[in-house]
Write a protein that holds these residues in place. Sequence first.
Motif, PDB file in Angstrom:
ATOM      1  N   GLU A  38       0.828  -1.274  -0.053  1.00 20.68           N
ATOM      2  CA  GLU A  38       0.005   0.031   0.076  1.00 20.68           C
ATOM      3  C   GLU A  38       0.766   1.306   0.114  1.00 20.68           C
ATOM      4  O   GLU A  38       0.634   2.100  -0.711  1.00 20.68           O
ATOM      5  CB  GLU A  38      -0.949  -0.124   1.232  1.00 20.68           C
ATOM      6  N   PHE A  39       1.900   1.239   0.735  1.00 20.42           N
ATOM      7  CA  PHE A  39       2.806   2.336   0.976  1.00 20.42           C
ATOM      8  C   PHE A  39       3.739   2.469  -0.561  1.00 20.42           C
ATOM      9  O   PHE A  39       3.761   3.699  -1.051  1.00 20.42           O
ATOM     10  CB  PHE A  39       3.993   2.143   1.886  1.00 20.42           C
ATOM     11  N   ALA A  40       3.966   1.275  -0.984  1.00 19.88           N
ATOM     12  CA  ALA A  40       4.749   1.558  -2.328  1.00 19.88           C
ATOM     13  C   ALA A  40       3.956   2.253  -3.420  1.00 19.88           C
ATOM     14  O   ALA A  40       4.309   2.846  -4.355  1.00 19.88           O
ATOM     15  CB  ALA A  40       5.025   0.046  -2.869  1.00 19.88           C
ATOM     16  N   LEU A  41       2.682   1.608  -3.431  1.00 14.71           N
ATOM     17  CA  LEU A  41       1.772   2.312  -4.384  1.00 14.71           C
ATOM     18  C   LEU A  41       1.648   3.606  -4.168  1.00 14.71           C
ATOM     19  O   LEU A  41       1.360   4.387  -5.127  1.00 14.71           O
ATOM     20  CB  LEU A  41       0.359   1.745  -4.457  1.00 14.71           C
ATOM     21  N   SER A  51      16.249  -6.428   2.559  1.00  8.99           N
ATOM     22  CA  SER A  51      15.670  -5.609   1.475  1.00  8.99           C
ATOM     23  C   SER A  51      14.529  -6.400   0.737  1.00  8.99           C
ATOM     24  O   SER A  51      14.634  -7.652   0.454  1.00  8.99           O
ATOM     25  CB  SER A  51      16.957  -5.347   0.408  1.00  8.99           C
ATOM     26  N   LEU A  52      13.713  -5.614   0.393  1.00 11.30           N
ATOM     27  CA  LEU A  52      12.502  -6.052  -0.401  1.00 11.30           C
ATOM     28  C   LEU A  52      12.089  -5.013  -1.282  1.00 11.30           C
ATOM     29  O   LEU A  52      11.851  -3.787  -0.952  1.00 11.30           O
ATOM     30  CB  LEU A  52      11.364  -6.499   0.584  1.00 11.30           C
ATOM     31  N   THR A  53      12.058  -5.277  -2.612  1.00  9.92           N
ATOM     32  CA  THR A  53      11.686  -4.373  -3.772  1.00  9.92           C
ATOM     33  C   THR A  53      10.380  -4.912  -4.400  1.00  9.92           C
ATOM     34  O   THR A  53       9.926  -5.792  -5.035  1.00  9.92           O
ATOM     35  CB  THR A  53      12.723  -4.236  -4.996  1.00  9.92           C
ATOM     36  N   TYR A  54       9.636  -3.726  -4.342  1.00  5.39           N
ATOM     37  CA  TYR A  54       8.303  -3.519  -5.387  1.00  5.39           C
ATOM     38  C   TYR A  54       8.668  -2.836  -6.461  1.00  5.39           C
ATOM     39  O   TYR A  54       9.166  -1.713  -6.855  1.00  5.39           O
ATOM     40  CB  TYR A  54       7.220  -2.690  -4.512  1.00  5.39           C
ATOM     41  N   GLU A  55       8.704  -3.836  -7.701  1.00  7.61           N
ATOM     42  CA  GLU A  55       9.362  -3.345  -8.668  1.00  7.61           C
ATOM     43  C   GLU A  55       8.147  -2.892  -9.694  1.00  7.61           C
ATOM     44  O   GLU A  55       7.234  -3.321 -10.089  1.00  7.61           O
ATOM     45  CB  GLU A  55      10.048  -4.629  -9.804  1.00  7.61           C
ATOM     46  N   ARG A  56       8.612  -1.651 -10.297  1.00 12.29           N
ATOM     47  CA  ARG A  56       7.727  -1.229 -11.518  1.00 12.29           C
ATOM     48  C   ARG A  56       7.790  -2.230 -12.883  1.00 12.29           C
ATOM     49  O   ARG A  56       8.816  -3.000 -13.001  1.00 12.29           O
ATOM     50  CB  ARG A  56       8.091   0.123 -11.998  1.00 12.29           C
ATOM     51  N   GLY A  57       6.650  -2.342 -13.565  1.00 14.14           N
ATOM     52  CA  GLY A  57       6.636  -3.128 -14.397  1.00 14.14           C
ATOM     53  C   GLY A  57       6.028  -4.547 -14.390  1.00 14.14           C
ATOM     54  O   GLY A  57       5.013  -5.204 -14.673  1.00 14.14           O
ATOM     55  N   VAL A  58       6.831  -5.071 -12.999  1.00 10.57           N
ATOM     56  CA  VAL A  58       6.135  -6.451 -12.430  1.00 10.57           C
ATOM     57  C   VAL A  58       4.939  -6.097 -11.608  1.00 10.57           C
ATOM     58  O   VAL A  58       3.958  -6.804 -11.434  1.00 10.57           O
ATOM     59  CB  VAL A  58       7.293  -6.957 -11.397  1.00 10.57           C
ATOM     60  N   GLU A  59       5.015  -4.760 -11.047  1.00  7.81           N
ATOM     61  CA  GLU A  59       3.809  -4.218 -10.104  1.00  7.81           C
ATOM     62  C   GLU A  59       3.305  -5.425  -9.029  1.00  7.81           C
ATOM     63  O   GLU A  59       2.490  -5.616  -8.639  1.00  7.81           O
ATOM     64  CB  GLU A  59       2.665  -3.992 -10.789  1.00  7.81           C
ATOM     65  N   ASP A  60       4.731  -5.686  -8.398  1.00  7.38           N
ATOM     66  CA  ASP A  60       4.683  -6.489  -7.140  1.00  7.38           C
ATOM     67  C   ASP A  60       5.954  -6.714  -6.712  1.00  7.38           C
ATOM     68  O   ASP A  60       6.851  -6.269  -7.143  1.00  7.38           O
ATOM     69  CB  ASP A  60       3.990  -8.165  -7.435  1.00  7.38           C
ATOM     70  N   PHE A  61       6.018  -7.474  -5.403  1.00  8.70           N
ATOM     71  CA  PHE A  61       7.506  -7.490  -4.660  1.00  8.70           C
ATOM     72  C   PHE A  61       8.112  -8.858  -5.577  1.00  8.70           C
ATOM     73  O   PHE A  61       7.355  -9.622  -6.106  1.00  8.70           O
ATOM     74  CB  PHE A  61       7.263  -7.845  -3.405  1.00  8.70           C
ATOM     75  N   THR A  62       9.490  -8.719  -5.736  1.00 10.67           N
ATOM     76  CA  THR A  62      10.028  -9.696  -6.168  1.00 10.67           C
ATOM     77  C   THR A  62      11.222 -10.614  -5.170  1.00 10.67           C
ATOM     78  O   THR A  62      11.342 -10.018  -4.314  1.00 10.67           O
ATOM     79  CB  THR A  62      10.930  -9.257  -7.580  1.00 10.67           C
ATOM     80  N   LEU A  63      11.601 -11.720  -5.797  1.00 11.32           N
ATOM     81  CA  LEU A  63      12.506 -12.458  -4.751  1.00 11.32           C
ATOM     82  C   LEU A  63      13.762 -11.930  -4.824  1.00 11.32           C
ATOM     83  O   LEU A  63      14.409 -12.032  -3.850  1.00 11.32           O
ATOM     84  CB  LEU A  63      12.737 -13.852  -5.277  1.00 11.32           C
ATOM     85  N   SER A  64      14.016 -11.149  -5.802  1.00 14.54           N
ATOM     86  CA  SER A  64      15.549 -10.453  -5.680  1.00 14.54           C
ATOM     87  C   SER A  64      15.598  -9.286  -6.862  1.00 14.54           C
ATOM     88  O   SER A  64      15.036  -9.472  -7.891  1.00 14.54           O
ATOM     89  CB  SER A  64      16.449 -11.547  -6.172  1.00 14.54           C
ATOM     90  N   CYS A  65      16.185  -8.278  -6.411  1.00 18.21           N
ATOM     91  CA  CYS A  65      16.371  -7.076  -7.563  1.00 18.21           C
ATOM     92  C   CYS A  65      17.612  -6.655  -7.262  1.00 18.21           C
ATOM     93  O   CYS A  65      17.962  -6.202  -6.249  1.00 18.21           O
ATOM     94  CB  CYS A  65      15.387  -6.011  -7.055  1.00 18.21           C
TER      95      CYS A  65
END
Length: 171
Positions: A72-75, A103-117
């Motif tokens: 919610e905060f990432a959005l 570290s946890l990344t909410y990635e643009r394009g994926v529009e969700d958290f990824t396992l690794s960035c």
Amino acid sequence: KKLNFRSVIGTVTAQVTSEKSIEVRLPKIAEDQWNQLIEWKGSKLNYDFVRAGVPHAVVRVPNLDERSQLKEFALEIKRQPSFLKHGTNVTFVRLLANHRIGSLTYERGVEDFTLSCGTGAVASAHSVLRGEEGQPVEVQVPGGTLSVVWKGGYPYLKGPAKIVAEMHVCR
């Protein structure tokens, strides 16, 4: 064992360092802005902006477990006027120990958290060190543990690697 390739973010160099490990040299940090403010749910919160090849808003948090609240905060961050044109990744960072972070990344394009960035690991290490890149930083991401160290101003990202697929070009 060594590969150079050009991408949108610049030239990336990959070096196989062992049977199960690879080290990647990413382009230098292009931009950083410390202590940017955002208002969220009646509070003013800080984030750092780090362009580690791609843009990242880096937010320090006490834990990485509340994924729905972090999403919610990432959005909300992504909706900021300065990010509307090109977007941004939002990377949450938790300090674990000296030179060790989660570290946890909410990635643009994926529009969700990824396992690794990879750029997220670099951006979070840069943010925590505030540009004082003399020591390696261990970065724990959901997919494993990475190491980030700067050599000659370039961030080097090292971690486990395995072949998950092969591709053959047919003509």
